[in-house]
Design a protein around this motif. Structure first.
Motif, PDB file in Angstrom:
ATOM      1  N   LEU A   1      18.345  11.129  -7.995  1.00 29.27           N
ATOM      2  CA  LEU A   1      19.100  12.313  -8.392  1.00 29.27           C
ATOM      3  C   LEU A   1      18.936  13.383  -7.326  1.00 29.27           C
ATOM      4  CD1 LEU A   1      20.690  14.071 -10.434  1.00 29.27           C
ATOM      5  CD2 LEU A   1      18.480  14.673 -11.466  1.00 29.27           C
ATOM      6  N   ILE A   2      20.052  13.839  -6.747  1.00 29.57           N
ATOM      7  CA  ILE A   2      20.063  14.914  -5.767  1.00 29.57           C
ATOM      8  C   ILE A   2      20.953  16.002  -6.343  1.00 29.57           C
ATOM      9  CG2 ILE A   2      20.614  15.556  -3.383  1.00 29.57           C
ATOM     10  CD1 ILE A   2      20.272  12.590  -2.639  1.00 29.57           C
ATOM     11  N   LYS A   3      20.349  17.068  -6.859  1.00 31.49           N
ATOM     12  CA  LYS A   3      21.113  18.002  -7.677  1.00 31.49           C
ATOM     13  C   LYS A   3      20.696  19.449  -7.418  1.00 31.49           C
ATOM     14  CE  LYS A   3      22.132  19.027 -12.574  1.00 31.49           C
ATOM     15  NZ  LYS A   3      23.584  19.164 -12.370  1.00 31.49           N
ATOM     16  N   ASP A   4      21.700  20.316  -7.323  1.00 33.77           N
ATOM     17  CA  ASP A   4      21.515  21.767  -7.287  1.00 33.77           C
ATOM     18  C   ASP A   4      20.638  22.224  -6.119  1.00 33.77           C
ATOM     19  OD1 ASP A   4      23.107  22.001  -9.534  1.00 33.77           O
ATOM     20  OD2 ASP A   4      21.412  21.967 -10.926  1.00 33.77           O
ATOM     21  N   ASN A   5      20.769  21.557  -4.988  1.00 30.42           N
ATOM     22  CA  ASN A   5      20.069  21.989  -3.782  1.00 30.42           C
ATOM     23  C   ASN A   5      20.977  22.866  -2.924  1.00 30.42           C
ATOM     24  OD1 ASN A   5      17.504  20.171  -3.906  1.00 30.42           O
ATOM     25  ND2 ASN A   5      19.205  18.757  -4.257  1.00 30.42           N
ATOM     26  N   ASP A   6      20.380  23.727  -2.110  1.00 28.41           N
ATOM     27  CA  ASP A   6      21.107  24.579  -1.180  1.00 28.41           C
ATOM     28  C   ASP A   6      20.716  24.150   0.238  1.00 28.41           C
ATOM     29  OD1 ASP A   6      22.578  27.544  -1.163  1.00 28.41           O
ATOM     30  OD2 ASP A   6      21.363  27.146   0.612  1.00 28.41           O
TER      31      ASP A   6
ATOM     32  N   THR B   1      23.437  14.922  19.821  1.00 28.26           N
ATOM     33  CA  THR B   1      24.740  14.413  20.240  1.00 28.26           C
ATOM     34  C   THR B   1      25.135  13.175  19.463  1.00 28.26           C
ATOM     35  OG1 THR B   1      23.676  13.145  22.007  1.00 28.26           O
ATOM     36  CG2 THR B   1      24.475  15.341  22.557  1.00 28.26           C
ATOM     37  N   GLY B   2      24.167  12.475  18.884  1.00 27.57           N
ATOM     38  CA  GLY B   2      24.471  11.253  18.148  1.00 27.57           C
ATOM     39  C   GLY B   2      24.859  11.476  16.701  1.00 27.57           C
ATOM     40  N   GLY B   3      24.846  12.680  16.226  1.00 25.11           N
ATOM     41  CA  GLY B   3      25.241  12.933  14.853  1.00 25.11           C
ATOM     42  C   GLY B   3      24.201  13.724  14.096  1.00 25.11           C
ATOM     43  N   SER B   4      24.667  14.579  13.216  1.00 25.84           N
ATOM     44  CA  SER B   4      23.784  15.384  12.381  1.00 25.84           C
ATOM     45  C   SER B   4      24.291  15.314  10.954  1.00 25.84           C
ATOM     46  CB  SER B   4      23.758  16.829  12.870  1.00 25.84           C
ATOM     47  OG  SER B   4      22.897  17.603  12.085  1.00 25.84           O
ATOM     48  N   TYR B   5      23.429  14.977  10.035  1.00 26.17           N
ATOM     49  CA  TYR B   5      23.828  14.722   8.662  1.00 26.17           C
ATOM     50  C   TYR B   5      23.077  15.647   7.717  1.00 26.17           C
ATOM     51  CZ  TYR B   5      25.336  10.451  10.987  1.00 26.17           C
ATOM     52  OH  TYR B   5      25.918   9.562  11.843  1.00 26.17           O
ATOM     53  N   THR B   6      23.747  16.080   6.682  1.00 27.11           N
ATOM     54  CA  THR B   6      23.113  16.950   5.705  1.00 27.11           C
ATOM     55  C   THR B   6      22.500  16.121   4.591  1.00 27.11           C
ATOM     56  OG1 THR B   6      24.763  18.621   6.254  1.00 27.11           O
ATOM     57  CG2 THR B   6      23.431  19.004   4.305  1.00 27.11           C
ATOM     58  N   ILE B   7      23.318  15.347   3.868  1.00 21.00           N
ATOM     59  CA  ILE B   7      22.831  14.395   2.888  1.00 21.00           C
ATOM     60  C   ILE B   7      23.316  13.017   3.315  1.00 21.00           C
ATOM     61  CG2 ILE B   7      22.894  13.653   0.480  1.00 21.00           C
ATOM     62  CD1 ILE B   7      23.461  16.540  -0.316  1.00 21.00           C
ATOM     63  N   TYR B   8      22.391  12.104   3.510  1.00 21.86           N
ATOM     64  CA  TYR B   8      22.724  10.777   4.029  1.00 21.86           C
ATOM     65  C   TYR B   8      22.062   9.732   3.146  1.00 21.86           C
ATOM     66  CZ  TYR B   8      23.131   6.978   7.515  1.00 21.86           C
ATOM     67  OH  TYR B   8      23.408   5.812   8.176  1.00 21.86           O
ATOM     68  N   LEU B   9      22.873   8.839   2.544  1.00 25.12           N
ATOM     69  CA  LEU B   9      22.367   7.766   1.711  1.00 25.12           C
ATOM     70  C   LEU B   9      22.772   6.423   2.286  1.00 25.12           C
ATOM     71  CD1 LEU B   9      22.345  10.268  -0.271  1.00 25.12           C
ATOM     72  CD2 LEU B   9      22.631   8.600  -2.112  1.00 25.12           C
ATOM     73  N   ASN B  10      21.849   5.483   2.254  1.00 23.17           N
ATOM     74  CA  ASN B  10      22.135   4.121   2.701  1.00 23.17           C
ATOM     75  C   ASN B  10      21.326   3.176   1.825  1.00 23.17           C
ATOM     76  OD1 ASN B  10      22.968   1.883   4.071  1.00 23.17           O
ATOM     77  ND2 ASN B  10      21.610   2.191   5.824  1.00 23.17           N
ATOM     78  N   GLY B  11      22.013   2.348   1.044  1.00 28.54           N
ATOM     79  CA  GLY B  11      21.292   1.468   0.139  1.00 28.54           C
ATOM     80  C   GLY B  11      20.680   2.249  -1.004  1.00 28.54           C
ATOM     81  N   ALA B  12      21.508   2.993  -1.734  1.00 26.74           N
ATOM     82  CA  ALA B  12      21.030   3.852  -2.813  1.00 26.74           C
ATOM     83  C   ALA B  12      21.895   3.661  -4.055  1.00 26.74           C
ATOM     84  CB  ALA B  12      21.025   5.303  -2.372  1.00 26.74           C
ATOM     85  N   PRO B  13      21.789   2.509  -4.712  1.00 32.96           N
ATOM     86  CA  PRO B  13      22.653   2.255  -5.870  1.00 32.96           C
ATOM     87  C   PRO B  13      22.394   3.227  -7.007  1.00 32.96           C
ATOM     88  CG  PRO B  13      20.899   0.625  -5.740  1.00 32.96           C
ATOM     89  CD  PRO B  13      20.849   1.409  -4.465  1.00 32.96           C
ATOM     90  N   ASN B  14      23.468   3.560  -7.703  1.00 31.79           N
ATOM     91  CA  ASN B  14      23.420   4.405  -8.895  1.00 31.79           C
ATOM     92  C   ASN B  14      22.895   5.806  -8.594  1.00 31.79           C
ATOM     93  OD1 ASN B  14      24.269   2.119 -10.438  1.00 31.79           O
ATOM     94  ND2 ASN B  14      22.153   1.415 -10.444  1.00 31.79           N
ATOM     95  N   ALA B  15      23.098   6.277  -7.392  1.00 29.12           N
ATOM     96  CA  ALA B  15      22.693   7.641  -7.039  1.00 29.12           C
ATOM     97  C   ALA B  15      23.659   8.645  -7.652  1.00 29.12           C
ATOM     98  CB  ALA B  15      22.662   7.810  -5.528  1.00 29.12           C
ATOM     99  N   LEU B  16      23.121   9.831  -7.930  1.00 25.77           N
ATOM    100  CA  LEU B  16      23.947  10.948  -8.403  1.00 25.77           C
ATOM    101  C   LEU B  16      23.713  12.138  -7.494  1.00 25.77           C
ATOM    102  CD1 LEU B  16      25.774  12.467 -10.384  1.00 25.77           C
ATOM    103  CD2 LEU B  16      23.757  12.844 -11.834  1.00 25.77           C
ATOM    104  N   ILE B  17      24.779  12.610  -6.838  1.00 26.35           N
ATOM    105  CA  ILE B  17      24.739  13.789  -5.978  1.00 26.35           C
ATOM    106  C   ILE B  17      25.599  14.841  -6.658  1.00 26.35           C
ATOM    107  CG2 ILE B  17      25.195  14.693  -3.679  1.00 26.35           C
ATOM    108  CD1 ILE B  17      25.010  11.850  -2.617  1.00 26.35           C
ATOM    109  N   ASP B  18      24.983  15.877  -7.205  1.00 27.80           N
ATOM    110  CA  ASP B  18      25.683  16.756  -8.131  1.00 27.80           C
ATOM    111  C   ASP B  18      25.284  18.215  -7.897  1.00 27.80           C
ATOM    112  OD1 ASP B  18      26.963  17.907 -10.297  1.00 27.80           O
ATOM    113  OD2 ASP B  18      25.576  17.122 -11.793  1.00 27.80           O
ATOM    114  N   GLY B  19      26.290  19.058  -7.727  1.00 29.23           N
ATOM    115  CA  GLY B  19      26.074  20.497  -7.759  1.00 29.23           C
ATOM    116  C   GLY B  19      25.332  21.077  -6.566  1.00 29.23           C
ATOM    117  N   ASN B  20      25.381  20.401  -5.425  1.00 31.74           N
ATOM    118  CA  ASN B  20      24.708  20.919  -4.234  1.00 31.74           C
ATOM    119  C   ASN B  20      25.631  21.843  -3.453  1.00 31.74           C
ATOM    120  OD1 ASN B  20      22.171  19.077  -4.269  1.00 31.74           O
ATOM    121  ND2 ASN B  20      23.890  17.667  -4.524  1.00 31.74           N
TER     122      ASN B  20
END
Length: 324
Positions: free
Chosen positions: A230-235, A246-265
């Motif tokens: 659960l990733i929720k209500d973060n700033d 130069t290769g990329g910058s990610y804020t929230i990055y998921l790989n192999g995360a079944p049934n994840a919930l990303i809510d209200g960030n």
């Protein structure tokens, strides 16, 4: 009644209320350092709930502390360390990166503590070897804002790291399940929170809520091989970071995360101070790789992405890979 300490060692399992106060020696119900408190818990275990209050204004404290699997802990016999606004300073090294390490530790809470890391490799809190049901709450975790990567170890600085390899934050194993990271301010470094679980059986039930992430260089949140997260209500923002990979910058990055919930960030102002270059990908929410775990669902809802100025190219709000 609280177990009593003496200069010759621990007399019984711990239960009750203790203090950490550097102004007094270890003895009775006081520990002079985090290391002494951990040594008592690691050696003797508990037979009841334990609360350790760091006496307000008694710090700052220095050094690195390892909590191992503490015998007797359970959902009832918990361990709570109340930092009371004190600061723990540490200097990590290539082979010893953690300020506080939870090495197979269960049912331990760290609350209201500032952990300030420096050095070639510095992770404020490290969880490994099936560290389960722990809570990190209302803490300030900082490793400094990167102004250059020259001479830096790649991924050397982090707030909370789940890894079984002290040389990298990406050591996949049964590092921890059902842990809660909530109400913290996590500043600077390469990674804010990095959770790597077991590639064969993803670690379930970790929770990341109501945190403030500031100025991470690569990932604010990186979750891999972890189910039902659960990733929720973060700033999440980078208001002061002037450089980007130069290769990329990610804020929230998921790989192999079944049934994840990303809510209200809230994801915003990632490039305010950035010195423009002509390469690099900046992805706000990037969810990939779920197809390798059977096409399990991931839910992304109610997130707000705003204030994106001063970028050159490659801004992606939400990028979904394999899975459904």
């Amino acid at each position: 009644m609280s177990a009593m300490l003496c200069s010759l060692g621990l007399m019984a399992q711990l239960s009750g209320t203790y203090t950490i106060d550097a102004n007094f020696p270890t003895g009775g119900t006081n520990f002079t350092s985090f290391t002494d408190a951990a040594a008592a818990l690691n050696t003797t275990g508990v037979n009841g709930a334990v609360v350790i209050d760091v006496v307000a204004g008694s710090g700052p404290y220095n050094g690195q502390t390892v909590f191992n699997e503490v015998s007797g802990t359970s959902a009832v016999n918990t361990i709570t360390i109340n930092g009371n606004g004190n600061t723990l300073l540490f200097s990590g090294t290539t082979i010893s990166p953690a300020g506080i390490q939870l090495n197979g530790t269960d049912y331990l809470t760290i609350n209201n503590l500032t952990i300030n890391g420096s050095g070639t490799r510095a992770w404020c809190v490290l969880l490994r070897n099936a560290a389960d049901y722990n809570t990190i709450s209302n803490c300030n975790l900082t490793t400094g804002i990167l102004t250059t990567t020259n001479g830096m170890i790649v991924d050397g600085l982090g707030g909370v790291v789940f890894s079984d390899n002290l040389l990298t934050p990406t050591g996949a194993a049964d590092n921890g399940s059902y842990n809660t990271i909530t109400g913290n301010t996590i500043s600077g470094g390469h990674r804010g929170i990095s959770i790597y679980g077991s590639a064969g059986t993803p670690n379930p039930g970790n929770v990341i809520t109501n945190n403030i992430f500031l100025n991470q260089y690569t990932y604010a949140i990186h979750v891999q091989n972890t189910s039902d997260v659960l990733i929720k209500d973060n700033d999440l923002s980078r208001p002061d970071l002037t450089i980007m990979p130069t290769g990329g910058s990610y804020t929230i990055y998921l790989n192999g995360a079944p049934n994840a919930l990303i809510d209200g960030n809230r994801i915003h102002n990632l490039f305010n101070s950035r010195i423009l270059n002509t390469s690099g990908l900046a992805s706000s929410i990037n969810c990939i790789g779920l197809g390798t775990l059977g096409g399990n669902n991931i839910t992304v809802k109610n997130n707000i992405i705003y204030g994106m100025t001063n970028y050159y190219q490659g801004l992606i709000g939400i990028l979904a890979g394999g899975g459904t």
